[in-house]
Design a protein around this motif. Structure first.
Motif, short mmCIF file in Angstrom:
data_model
loop_
_atom_site.label_atom_id
_atom_site.label_comp_id
_atom_site.label_asym_id
_atom_site.label_seq_id
_atom_site.Cartn_x
_atom_site.Cartn_y
_atom_site.Cartn_z
N THR A 97 6.67 5.29 -3.70
CA THR A 97 5.17 5.87 -4.76
C THR A 97 5.32 5.49 -6.03
N ALA A 98 6.90 6.71 -6.31
CA ALA A 98 6.45 6.48 -8.08
C ALA A 98 8.37 6.10 -8.07
N ALA A 99 8.11 5.89 -9.78
CA ALA A 99 9.40 6.73 -9.95
C ALA A 99 9.56 7.27 -11.92
N LYS A 138 4.68 2.01 -6.83
CA LYS A 138 2.69 2.38 -7.45
C LYS A 138 3.01 2.66 -8.92
N TYR A 139 3.69 3.88 -9.04
CA TYR A 139 3.60 4.67 -10.40
C TYR A 139 4.81 5.06 -11.26
N LYS A 187 8.21 9.82 -2.14
CA LYS A 187 8.55 9.28 -2.32
C LYS A 187 9.50 9.08 -3.37
N THR A 188 10.26 9.01 -4.58
CA THR A 188 10.41 9.15 -5.70
C THR A 188 11.93 8.40 -5.95
N PHE A 189 11.82 7.34 -7.09
CA PHE A 189 13.07 7.09 -7.48
C PHE A 189 12.97 7.19 -9.11
N PRO A 238 1.02 -1.54 0.20
CA PRO A 238 -0.32 0.10 0.15
C PRO A 238 1.04 1.29 0.00
N LYS A 239 0.36 2.60 -0.61
CA LYS A 239 0.95 3.67 -0.85
C LYS A 239 1.66 3.92 0.47
N SER A 240 0.96 4.41 1.49
CA SER A 240 0.96 4.10 2.90
C SER A 240 2.68 3.81 3.51
#
Ligand code: GAP
Length: 517
Positions: free
Chosen positions: A418-420, A470-471, A448-450, A411-413
């Motif tokens: 959250t995103a790449a 997730k995205y 939070k992004t990669f 889950p996103k929590s």
């Protein structure tokens, strides 16, 4: 979380995955590892911290008078004299008979686990004598050398620590975080204007010399607990100011009376109070724990239950004790926490041994008493294991429609990222610049992004799926209208691929934050 997890992975599959992706792996591995100790790589660390942050926010927000503290891991020997751990914190152990004769087999195991594996029934409530008899009756032998087994003994599970020069066992590594809030109670109560209930939360390490550490992070010798100790007026245990708001909530319970059928029964909070004589203050917190799992960690209802323990199974300090259990794909129903009504056991013990007065005069009720404690206890590593286990979807190689890689439906929590952001091609201006702009936009908005530009886009999607991202956001030629035949409507848009469905949608960069939040 997949709808109702269909994954059929084994514990070995999960351990392999956790290691391959750098979530969790054996500690000191270049020296062959050390049983009961694990390290978290960067994805695992982020997952664990996210769990802790969700926990912190949810439970500290339950009451304005709840606070977090941080304390030492090594504590005074007398703390554990007062708490009863020196005397009672022991597990049953069985050794190979050859050990007693100094012959070459030193096999030993936790006696109740050995029996449970054989009979497939819980043996936690058996005494050492009963375990000895049952092991003899089942004719269990040493699995290493097939010799007889010795009678069952008990072994204290605490680690003594020698502090300074020549002082043997003057301190102990704490076996639970709980004792720290107890010894801090008096000071904190006075600092927080002498108001009850008062909560002291602590996320920290606990140490137990487990006889048989096993199952990745399920049974460790060093682990993290997140515990909330609520100090309250024992005369008010039948009340909670917000009980009305939760009275109709159905709770997943398995009470002592349900053991015959071994089926979960959904009971409302008020039914547990009126029909089963459980106090409102206790049940209110049972409901909140369930809410935490269902709403914040997105654990499916069918995978969570509250298991009532009988007098022999309860921890030595508890009056009411329900285990929080999760139904794991790898191990079935497993304890991941507990709700413990510890009465005044610890504070009375500390008053006696330390001679510090724990009795208070409560201004609100004008009563004198030693506060009682309700403990909400969670094993962080077991919860992280639960999140991995229930969200891991192994690549179904045999299924031609499968996507061809593992997926972690976190889950996103709690998911590490959250995103790449994925530029379609590497090192190519102006695509790279645009991708870095999108990365900055996301980070500035606390997503939070990669960032990943290495290898093919398909491989990068797979890597994102496996890390639980997730995205996956792709910046391509259309984003910049670089191709002659680019549709002008696609300028300044990106592709957003959803991990769970693999579906891709085109989203305007200006709408991105709204779309994925
Ligand atoms: N303060 C209360 C207490 O420590 P516990 O049932 O002994 O109660 C609480 O432990 C939680 O800590 C358990 O429900 C479990 O999630 C976790 N835990 C206990 N022993 C553990 C171990 N050896 N390895 C990993 N987690 C453990």
């Amino acid at each position: 979380m997949s709808k109702d997890n269909q994954s059929n992975h084994s514990s070995q599959d999960l351990a392999t995955f956790a290691k391959k992706k750098g979530f969790i792996y054996p500690s000191s591995e270049i020296y062959g590892g050390l049983a009961g100790f694990y390290d978290y790589g960067h994805l695992g660390t982020m997952l664990k911290h996210n769990f802790q942050n969700v926990w912190r926010k949810f439970f500290l927000d339950l009451n304005q008078n709840f606070y977090e503290i941080e304390t030492a891991n090594i504590m005074h020997k007398n703390v554990f004299k007062a708490s009863g751990h020196l005397e009672n914190f022991a597990d049953p152990i069985v050794h190979c008979a050859k050990l007693a004769k100094n012959k070459n087999c030193d096999w030993s195991a936790r006696a109740d686990h050995l029996l449970e594996e054989h009979t497939k029934q819980r043996a936690e409530d058996l005494t050492s004598e009963q375990l000895t008899t049952a092991i003899k009756k089942a004719d269990l032998k040493c699995p290493e050398c097939n010799s007889e087994l010795q009678d069952v003994e008990t072994m204290n599970m605490m680690f003594p620590v020698n502090l300074g020069v020549g002082s043997k066992g003057s301190g102990y590594l704490r076996p639970e975080t709980a004792q720290s809030p107890y010894v801090n109670f008096k000071a904190q109560y006075e600092l927080q204007r002498k108001k009850l209930p008062m909560g002291l939360a602590l996320i920290g390490r606990a140490y137990r010399n487990e006889i048989s550490p096993r199952n990745l992070t399920i049974r460790l010798r060093e682990f993290t607990q997140a515990e909330l100790q609520i100090f309250f007026n024992p005369n008010l245990i039948e009340e909670h100011e917000d009980f009305e708001s939760i009275k109709d909530v159905k709770i997943q319970t398995l009470l002592l009376e349900d053991r015959k059928t071994n089926k979960i029964v959904q009971r409302s909070a008020s039914e547990l109070v009126t029909k089963h004589n459980l106090p409102k203050f206790y049940i209110y917190h049972l409901v909140k724990i369930q809410e935490f799992y269902l709403n914040h960690l997105k654990i499916p209802k069918t995978h969570i239950r509250f298991y009532q323990l009988n007098d022999k199974e309860k921890a030595f300090y508890n009056k009411f004790h329900f285990d929080i259990e999760a139904d794991l794909n790898t191990h079935g129903w497993t304890e991941i926490g507990g709700l413990h009504y510890r009465t005044d056991h610890a504070l009375s013990g500390h008053q006696k041994v330390s001679k510090t007065k724990m009795e208070i005069f409560d201004e609100q009720s004008k009563q004198k008493f030693i506060p009682h404690v309700l403990e909400l206890s969670f094993g962080v590593d077991r919860n992280v294991y639960t999140l991995l286990d229930l969200n891991y979807q192994k690549d179904q190689k045999e299924n031609k429609d499968a996507r061809g890689n593992d997926v972690l439906n976190l889950p996103k929590s709690v998911t590490p990222f959250t995103a790449a952001v994925l530029p379609l091609v590497k090192n190519k201006q102006p695509i790279t610049n645009k991708a870095k702009e999108v990365l900055k936009l996301l980070k500035d908005n606390n997503v939070k992004t990669f960032y990943d530009e290495v290898s093919s886009i398909g491989r990068r999607y797979a890597r994102a799926d496996e890390a639980g991202i997730k995205y996956a956001i792709t910046i391509d030629f259309d984003t910049l209208a670089l191709d002659e035949d680019s549709d002008p409507k696609l300028k300044d848009t990106v592709t957003v691929r959803d991990r769970n469905t693999s579906e891709q949608t085109r989203v305007k960069i200006t709408d991105l934050i709204k779309e994925i939040s």
